[in-house]
Design a protein around this motif. Sequence first.
Motif, PDB file in Angstrom:
ATOM      1  N   GLN A 123       0.861  -1.180   0.000  1.00 33.05           N
ATOM      2  CA  GLN A 123       0.000   0.000   0.000  1.00 33.05           C
ATOM      3  C   GLN A 123       0.905   1.240   0.000  1.00 33.05           C
ATOM      4  OE1 GLN A 123      -2.940   2.529   3.007  1.00 33.05           O
ATOM      5  NE2 GLN A 123      -2.264   0.479   3.616  1.00 33.05           N
ATOM      6  N   VAL A 124       0.889   1.971  -1.118  1.00 31.87           N
ATOM      7  CA  VAL A 124       1.677   3.196  -1.242  1.00 31.87           C
ATOM      8  C   VAL A 124       0.859   4.205  -2.036  1.00 31.87           C
ATOM      9  CG1 VAL A 124       3.862   4.237  -1.965  1.00 31.87           C
ATOM     10  CG2 VAL A 124       3.806   1.830  -1.302  1.00 31.87           C
ATOM     11  N   HIS A 125       0.747   5.420  -1.494  1.00 29.81           N
ATOM     12  CA  HIS A 125       0.037   6.502  -2.166  1.00 29.81           C
ATOM     13  C   HIS A 125       0.477   7.806  -1.506  1.00 29.81           C
ATOM     14  CE1 HIS A 125      -2.460   6.011   1.415  1.00 29.81           C
ATOM     15  NE2 HIS A 125      -2.682   4.756   1.052  1.00 29.81           N
ATOM     16  N   VAL A 126      -0.075   8.916  -1.934  1.00 31.97           N
ATOM     17  CA  VAL A 126       0.409  10.213  -1.424  1.00 31.97           C
ATOM     18  C   VAL A 126       0.182  10.382   0.073  1.00 31.97           C
ATOM     19  CG1 VAL A 126       0.158  11.366  -3.657  1.00 31.97           C
ATOM     20  CG2 VAL A 126      -1.763  11.401  -2.018  1.00 31.97           C
ATOM     21  N   PHE A 127      -0.772   9.629   0.647  1.00 33.94           N
ATOM     22  CA  PHE A 127      -1.048   9.741   2.078  1.00 33.94           C
ATOM     23  C   PHE A 127      -0.239   8.739   2.913  1.00 33.94           C
ATOM     24  CE2 PHE A 127      -5.211  10.836  -0.025  1.00 33.94           C
ATOM     25  CZ  PHE A 127      -5.075  12.203   0.099  1.00 33.94           C
ATOM     26  N   PHE A 128       0.410   7.803   2.243  1.00 30.34           N
ATOM     27  CA  PHE A 128       1.226   6.783   2.920  1.00 30.34           C
ATOM     28  C   PHE A 128       2.399   6.465   1.997  1.00 30.34           C
ATOM     29  CE2 PHE A 128       1.158   2.276   4.963  1.00 30.34           C
ATOM     30  CZ  PHE A 128       2.090   2.673   5.906  1.00 30.34           C
ATOM     31  N   ILE A 218       3.416  17.791  -2.304  1.00 32.90           N
ATOM     32  CA  ILE A 218       2.805  16.467  -2.220  1.00 32.90           C
ATOM     33  C   ILE A 218       3.402  15.669  -1.069  1.00 32.90           C
ATOM     34  CG2 ILE A 218       2.394  14.289  -3.437  1.00 32.90           C
ATOM     35  CD1 ILE A 218       2.458  15.902  -6.058  1.00 32.90           C
ATOM     36  N   LYS A 219       4.683  15.840  -0.837  1.00 34.29           N
ATOM     37  CA  LYS A 219       5.334  15.127   0.266  1.00 34.29           C
ATOM     38  C   LYS A 219       4.671  15.466   1.600  1.00 34.29           C
ATOM     39  CE  LYS A 219       9.873  13.949   2.103  1.00 34.29           C
ATOM     40  NZ  LYS A 219      11.336  14.097   1.951  1.00 34.29           N
ATOM     41  N   LYS A 220       4.171  16.688   1.730  1.00 36.91           N
ATOM     42  CA  LYS A 220       3.527  17.118   2.967  1.00 36.91           C
ATOM     43  C   LYS A 220       2.181  16.428   3.206  1.00 36.91           C
ATOM     44  CE  LYS A 220       5.728  21.681   2.905  1.00 36.91           C
ATOM     45  NZ  LYS A 220       5.530  23.139   2.717  1.00 36.91           N
ATOM     46  N   LEU A 221       1.645  15.747   2.191  1.00 30.61           N
ATOM     47  CA  LEU A 221       0.375  15.030   2.351  1.00 30.61           C
ATOM     48  C   LEU A 221       0.552  13.718   3.108  1.00 30.61           C
ATOM     49  CD1 LEU A 221      -1.159  15.449  -1.244  1.00 30.61           C
ATOM     50  CD2 LEU A 221      -1.716  16.769   0.802  1.00 30.61           C
ATOM     51  N   ASP A 222       1.799  13.286   3.255  1.00 25.89           N
ATOM     52  CA  ASP A 222       2.085  11.990   3.869  1.00 25.89           C
ATOM     53  C   ASP A 222       1.650  11.966   5.330  1.00 25.89           C
ATOM     54  OD1 ASP A 222       3.011   9.466   4.380  1.00 25.89           O
ATOM     55  OD2 ASP A 222       5.140   9.976   4.242  1.00 25.89           O
ATOM     56  N   ARG A 223       0.772  11.011   5.675  1.00 31.21           N
ATOM     57  CA  ARG A 223       0.340  10.829   7.062  1.00 31.21           C
ATOM     58  C   ARG A 223       1.087   9.681   7.736  1.00 31.21           C
ATOM     59  NH1 ARG A 223      -6.235  11.762   7.134  1.00 31.21           N
ATOM     60  NH2 ARG A 223      -6.252  13.742   5.983  1.00 31.21           N
ATOM     61  N   ASN A 224       1.864   8.962   6.934  1.00 30.07           N
ATOM     62  CA  ASN A 224       2.703   7.877   7.436  1.00 30.07           C
ATOM     63  C   ASN A 224       1.904   6.830   8.197  1.00 30.07           C
ATOM     64  OD1 ASN A 224       5.197   6.565   7.662  1.00 30.07           O
ATOM     65  ND2 ASN A 224       5.553   7.416   9.697  1.00 30.07           N
ATOM     66  N   GLN A 225       0.723   6.510   7.691  1.00 33.65           N
ATOM     67  CA  GLN A 225      -0.064   5.441   8.298  1.00 33.65           C
ATOM     68  C   GLN A 225      -1.008   4.837   7.269  1.00 33.65           C
ATOM     69  OE1 GLN A 225      -2.137   7.331  11.533  1.00 33.65           O
ATOM     70  NE2 GLN A 225      -3.718   8.182  10.235  1.00 33.65           N
ATOM     71  N   SER A 226      -1.331   3.587   7.490  1.00 36.19           N
ATOM     72  CA  SER A 226      -2.215   2.865   6.589  1.00 36.19           C
ATOM     73  C   SER A 226      -3.629   3.447   6.623  1.00 36.19           C
ATOM     74  CB  SER A 226      -2.272   1.395   6.998  1.00 36.19           C
ATOM     75  OG  SER A 226      -3.288   0.709   6.291  1.00 36.19           O
ATOM     76  N   LEU A 227      -4.295   3.395   5.484  1.00 36.70           N
ATOM     77  CA  LEU A 227      -5.690   3.820   5.416  1.00 36.70           C
ATOM     78  C   LEU A 227      -6.637   2.629   5.389  1.00 36.70           C
ATOM     79  CD1 LEU A 227      -5.605   6.812   2.873  1.00 36.70           C
ATOM     80  CD2 LEU A 227      -5.420   6.829   5.368  1.00 36.70           C
ATOM     81  N   PHE A 228      -6.067   1.428   5.495  1.00 33.33           N
ATOM     82  CA  PHE A 228      -6.873   0.212   5.456  1.00 33.33           C
ATOM     83  C   PHE A 228      -6.657  -0.580   6.738  1.00 33.33           C
ATOM     84  CE2 PHE A 228      -5.783   1.473   1.164  1.00 33.33           C
ATOM     85  CZ  PHE A 228      -6.998   1.415   0.493  1.00 33.33           C
TER      86      PHE A 228
END
Length: 232
Positions: A123-128, A218-228
Motif C-alpha cells: 500500500q503506497v500513495h500520497v497519504f502513505f 505532495i510530500k507534505k500530504l504523507d500521514r505515514n499510516q495505513s488507510l486500510f
Amino acid sequence: MSVGYRLFDSAQMYHNEKELAQAIKASTIKRKEVFITTKLSSGTNYENTKRSIQSSLSALDLDYIDLLLIHSPYPQAKEMYRAMEEFYHQGAIKALGISNFDTQQYLEFIKTCKIIPAVNQLQVHVFFQRESLQQIMQKHGTIMQAWSPFAAGKNNFFTNETLLKIGKKYHKTPAQVGLRYLIERNVNVIPKSSKKERMSENLNLFDFTLSREDLSAIKKLDRNQSLFGWDM
C-alpha cells in the motif's frame, strides 16, 4: 488490453487466474508481449507450495509466470520462497517477489533468500508514502510496487486541494498527479480501473514533470499510516 495495458496483476486469493487466461487467449496479443503477475496464498510448507505454484501455472495456462509474489508475510513465507526459488531456477518463474512486508519483516525475510525479491508490492500513495522502507529496499535491490496508488479514493483523494492545484498547472487530474509523483520517486504503480477512459488517463503520465515545489507540496500530504484497517 486495447488501450495498451500489458501488465496483469492476479492472485490465487482473487480467484481470477482462469478468467485472465481466457481473456489473454481471446485477445490477439502474443504471450511475450504481456506481463503476468500472480500471488500465492498460504502454502503451509515447501511441498504444498510447489503444488500451489503448479496450480497457478495450470489455471493461467502458462509455461511460465513473469512475477510470482507471496501475498502476505505468512509465518511459513521463508519455506514458501524456497519452493519459489526452485521454480525460478527451472525457468517456470521469471522473477520472484513478496507483498505487504513491512520494514522489519522485509529485513528478516531476506536473510535467508538466495534470490533477493525483485518486488515488494505494498500500500503506497500520497497519504502513505513509505520512503524509509523504499530506501532500505533499494539498498538490497528490491523495487517498491504500489497497490491502491489512489488510496481507494479515501481522504478525498480525487478532490484533494493540493493535487487539484498542481494538476491545473499541467492540465492533469489529481489521479494523474498522484501517479506521476510515485513514478518520479521510482515507485512502480499498478492503478486499478474498470473504465476504459480511466485506463487511458492512467497511461497518460509521461508528457509532464513535477517541479521541486510540486514534489515538496505532495510530500507534505504523507500521514505515514495505513488507510486500510486490515493492512496495519
